[in-house]
Design an enzyme around this catalytic site. Structure first.
Site, short mmCIF file in Angstrom:
data_model
loop_
_atom_site.label_atom_id
_atom_site.label_comp_id
_atom_site.label_asym_id
_atom_site.label_seq_id
_atom_site.Cartn_x
_atom_site.Cartn_y
_atom_site.Cartn_z
N THR A 148 0.82 -1.22 0.00
CA THR A 148 0.00 0.00 0.00
C THR A 148 0.86 1.27 0.00
OG1 THR A 148 -1.46 1.30 1.44
CG2 THR A 148 -0.13 -0.34 2.53
N ASP A 149 0.29 2.34 -0.53
CA ASP A 149 1.00 3.63 -0.49
C ASP A 149 1.11 4.17 0.93
OD1 ASP A 149 -1.65 4.43 -0.07
OD2 ASP A 149 -1.72 5.85 -1.72
N GLU A 150 0.33 3.58 1.87
CA GLU A 150 0.38 4.06 3.26
C GLU A 150 1.73 3.83 3.91
OE1 GLU A 150 -2.63 3.57 6.09
OE2 GLU A 150 -4.26 3.70 4.65
N TYR A 173 -1.62 -0.45 11.13
CA TYR A 173 -1.85 -1.14 9.84
C TYR A 173 -0.68 -0.90 8.90
CZ TYR A 173 -3.32 -1.48 4.98
OH TYR A 173 -3.36 -1.73 3.62
N LYS A 177 2.18 -3.45 7.24
CA LYS A 177 2.39 -3.65 5.80
C LYS A 177 3.85 -3.31 5.42
CE LYS A 177 -0.38 -4.58 3.11
NZ LYS A 177 -0.91 -5.88 2.62
N ARG A 237 -6.63 11.75 -0.36
CA ARG A 237 -6.35 10.39 -0.77
C ARG A 237 -6.37 10.33 -2.30
NH1 ARG A 237 -5.01 10.42 3.66
NH2 ARG A 237 -5.48 9.03 5.40
N ASP A 295 -11.54 13.19 14.83
CA ASP A 295 -10.55 12.75 13.85
C ASP A 295 -9.96 11.37 14.21
OD1 ASP A 295 -9.05 12.93 11.58
OD2 ASP A 295 -7.90 14.68 12.19
P1 NAD Z 1 -10.32 -6.77 2.73
O1 NAD Z 1 -10.28 -6.46 4.19
O2 NAD Z 1 -11.55 -6.46 1.95
O3 NAD Z 1 -10.03 -8.34 2.52
C1 NAD Z 1 -9.07 -9.02 3.25
C2 NAD Z 1 -9.26 -10.52 2.99
O4 NAD Z 1 -8.21 -11.23 3.68
C3 NAD Z 1 -10.59 -11.07 3.54
O5 NAD Z 1 -11.16 -11.94 2.62
C4 NAD Z 1 -10.17 -11.82 4.81
O6 NAD Z 1 -11.04 -12.91 5.12
C5 NAD Z 1 -8.79 -12.31 4.41
N1 NAD Z 1 -7.93 -12.56 5.58
C6 NAD Z 1 -7.73 -11.75 6.65
N2 NAD Z 1 -6.91 -12.35 7.52
C7 NAD Z 1 -6.57 -13.55 6.99
C8 NAD Z 1 -5.72 -14.62 7.41
N3 NAD Z 1 -5.08 -14.57 8.60
N4 NAD Z 1 -5.57 -15.68 6.59
C9 NAD Z 1 -6.23 -15.75 5.40
N5 NAD Z 1 -7.06 -14.79 4.97
C10 NAD Z 1 -7.22 -13.69 5.75
O7 NAD Z 1 -9.05 -6.05 2.13
P2 NAD Z 1 -8.86 -5.31 0.73
O8 NAD Z 1 -9.30 -3.92 0.85
O9 NAD Z 1 -9.39 -6.18 -0.35
O10 NAD Z 1 -7.26 -5.29 0.66
C11 NAD Z 1 -6.57 -6.42 0.14
C12 NAD Z 1 -5.08 -6.14 0.19
O11 NAD Z 1 -4.79 -4.97 -0.57
C13 NAD Z 1 -4.55 -5.89 1.58
O12 NAD Z 1 -3.30 -6.53 1.70
C14 NAD Z 1 -4.38 -4.38 1.67
O13 NAD Z 1 -3.33 -4.04 2.53
C15 NAD Z 1 -4.06 -4.05 0.22
N6 NAD Z 1 -4.47 -2.71 -0.25
C16 NAD Z 1 -5.76 -2.29 -0.12
C17 NAD Z 1 -6.14 -1.05 -0.66
C18 NAD Z 1 -7.57 -0.55 -0.55
O14 NAD Z 1 -7.84 0.58 -0.95
N7 NAD Z 1 -8.52 -1.34 -0.10
C19 NAD Z 1 -5.18 -0.25 -1.29
C20 NAD Z 1 -3.86 -0.70 -1.37
C21 NAD Z 1 -3.53 -1.94 -0.86
O1 DAU Z 2 -4.03 4.11 0.65
C1 DAU Z 2 -4.31 2.75 0.57
C2 DAU Z 2 -5.08 2.32 1.80
O2 DAU Z 2 -6.40 2.84 1.62
C3 DAU Z 2 -5.15 0.82 2.00
O3 DAU Z 2 -3.85 0.34 2.24
C4 DAU Z 2 -6.06 0.46 3.17
O4 DAU Z 2 -6.20 -0.96 3.27
C5 DAU Z 2 -7.42 1.06 2.92
O5 DAU Z 2 -8.24 0.84 4.05
C6 DAU Z 2 -7.30 2.55 2.67
O6 DAU Z 2 -6.88 3.25 3.87
P1 DAU Z 2 -7.52 4.66 4.27
O7 DAU Z 2 -7.36 4.86 5.72
O8 DAU Z 2 -7.03 5.72 3.37
O9 DAU Z 2 -9.06 4.34 3.85
P2 DAU Z 2 -10.44 4.66 4.58
O10 DAU Z 2 -11.51 4.36 3.58
O11 DAU Z 2 -10.53 4.05 5.92
O12 DAU Z 2 -10.36 6.23 4.76
C7 DAU Z 2 -10.16 7.11 3.66
C8 DAU Z 2 -10.11 8.53 4.21
O13 DAU Z 2 -11.41 8.89 4.67
C9 DAU Z 2 -9.19 8.70 5.41
O14 DAU Z 2 -8.61 9.98 5.34
C10 DAU Z 2 -10.13 8.60 6.62
C11 DAU Z 2 -11.42 9.18 6.08
N1 DAU Z 2 -12.68 8.61 6.61
C12 DAU Z 2 -12.83 7.26 6.60
C13 DAU Z 2 -13.99 6.68 7.04
C14 DAU Z 2 -14.17 5.19 7.06
C15 DAU Z 2 -13.70 9.45 7.02
O15 DAU Z 2 -13.56 10.69 7.00
N2 DAU Z 2 -14.86 8.87 7.46
C16 DAU Z 2 -15.05 7.53 7.51
O16 DAU Z 2 -16.15 7.08 7.94
#
Ligand code: NAD
Ligand code: DAU
Length: 364
Positions: A148-150, A173, A177, A237, A295
């Site tokens: 992730t970019d985080e 988190y 990562k 974001r 926040d």
């Molecule tokens: P998600 O939370 O929707 O899905 C996570 C999946 O992993 C679920 O199906 C869960 O059951 C499974 N899981 C969790 N713990 C496990 C374990 N111990 N063993 C096996 N399976 C397990 O997540 P997502 O948003 O689809 O993100 C997927 C990946 O992409 C993550 O690694 C996250 O860090 C990365 N990522 C997400 C985003 C985003 O915007 N959502 C952006 C960049 C990177």
């Molecule tokens: O940047 C990539 C990451 O993006 C992934 O690695 C993470 O798995 C994914 O969860 C996501 O992280 P963020 O923290 O950026 O996503 P989230 O949707 O939780 O929040 C996006 C932004 O919105 C953040 O600045 C927090 C804010 N937020 C979030 C929620 C859930 C709100 O203001 N209100 C909310 O209810």
């Protein structure tokens, strides 16, 4: 939920064309989650000769209903297992002997990590090492870490970080990562394993669990509920359609140079408050639903990646216009209320109360 047309937003490839006719076995971890399930559907449609193993523990975020459109496909297998459990991983590797491992499985929600960091270390760090161990033993051709970019932490305005930037995670988190990314480096440097790390920006798309910003906005808007915006809403974001991310992962899996990290982003950056208002405009919903709440602790102000490396070296670029993608996703959620209702009933509501009730005490 069997309507095939709605499991992908765009026809970004010709389904009749077999782009790779090799027989490969891909172990996808976390394939029942948001991005993993989109990636599995992408692979099954694009590569008729690939066998796809979905290794997932089915945590609260894992949902096999995300895969109903392909679950009967002969090339798809589900294996219930925990990446942090040696036995589960060993059994899966012995049973399937994969050519590629694409590792999505993770605890993925920042707010949850602030409340309970331990499970993030167990799954995201230990789980990655266990998978790397068995990948080495089984001579896996390529291990792709979906990072992730985080990991770069908060980025100053007017800067876009390249893969050379220091990693400076600020929450449990992103620290977990970043730690996993370092283990990938070790796998390459010490053991000579073939690996890539992908660091992507925020994804939106079908089947996203309604704890993340975009589905929270859409779900609450449909249900006339307050839309919680953390702090002053000025955090920035970068947003990408999940199917563009899937194409990037595919390209890196097959053509990425071993040991390399690739940033994946779009340059499409929004302040949270502007994004919330934009989505509500699209949905014709009154912005009065927006409610500023306490926040997030350690809230990163801005994420912003430079993605020129993957564009120049591997020819990937985002194809889905943000506005088109968002409209498709809003329509998808409105057509899949059953999917979201199943999730938001029961245990999810306890989660929602845990996360938001303390915040709501400080509304504007
Ligand atoms: P998600 O939370 O929707 O899905 C996570 C999946 O992993 C679920 O199906 C869960 O059951 C499974 N899981 C969790 N713990 C496990 C374990 N111990 N063993 C096996 N399976 C397990 O997540 P997502 O948003 O689809 O993100 C997927 C990946 O992409 C993550 O690694 C996250 O860090 C990365 N990522 C997400 C985003 C985003 O915007 N959502 C952006 C960049 C990177
Ligand atoms: O940047 C990539 C990451 O993006 C992934 O690695 C993470 O798995 C994914 O969860 C996501 O992280 P963020 O923290 O950026 O996503 P989230 O949707 O939780 O929040 C996006 C932004 O919105 C953040 O600045 C927090 C804010 N937020 C979030 C929620 C859930 C709100 O203001 N209100 C909310 O209810």
């Amino acid at each position: 939920m069997k309507e095939k047309k709605t499991d992908s937003a765009f026809d970004f490839f010709d389904e009749n064309k077999i782009v790779n006719d090799e027989h490969k076995i891909i172990l996808v971890t976390g394939g029942a989650g948001f991005i993993g399930s989109n990636f599995i559907r992408y692979l099954i449609r694009k590569y008729p000769n690939f066998k796809v193993i979905n290794f997932d523990k089915l945590t609260y975020a894992g949902n096999l209903n995300n895969l109903t459109t392909i679950e009967d496909n002969a090339n798809y297998v589900f294996f219930k297992g925990d990446v942090a459990d040696q036995k589960d991983v060993k059994t899966a590797f012995e049973q399937f002997n994969p050519d590629y491992v694409v590792h999505f499985a993770a605890e993925s929600h920042v707010d949850k990590s602030i409340i309970n960091p331990d499970i993030f270390l167990q799954t995201n760090v230990l789980g990655t090492q266990i998978l790397l161990n068995y990948s080495r033993e089984h001579k896996v051709q390529k291990f792709v870490q979906v990072s992730t970019d985080e990991v770069y932490g908060s980025i100053d305005s007017n800067l876009n970080v390249t893969e050379e930037a220091l990693i400076k995670p600020n929450n449990p988190y992103s620290a977990s990562k970043a730690s996993a990314d370092l283990l990938l480096r070790v796998a390459y440097q010490t053991y000579g394993q073939s690996v890539n790390v992908i660091r992507a920006c925020n994804n939106f798309g079908y089947y996203q669990f309604p704890e993340k910003l975009v589905p929270v906005i859409i779900h609450n808007a449909f249900n006339n509920l307050d839309i919680p915006i953390y702090g002053d809403g000025m955090n920035i974001r970068e947003w990408m359609h999940v199917e563009d991310h899937c194409r990037a992962i595919d390209v890196v899996m097959q053509n990425g140079k071993s040991g390399e990290i690739y940033n994946v982003g779009t340059g499409n950056r929004w302040k949270n408050i502007d994004l919330a208002e934009y989505i509500l405009d699209k949905m014709n919903i009154n912005k009065k639903l927006i409610s500023y709440v306490l926040d997030r602790q350690g809230h990163d102000v801005r994420y912003s990646v430079d993605s020129s490396k993957i564009q120049q070296e591997l020819g990937w670029k985002p194809q889905i216009e943000f506005e088109d993608g968002l409209e498709q996703v809003i329509t998808w959620y409105s057509n899949h209320m059953d999917w979201i209702e199943e999730i938001t009933s029961g245990k999810y509501m306890n989660y929602y109360d845990d996360i938001y009730k303390p915040r709501m005490m400080e509304t504007q």
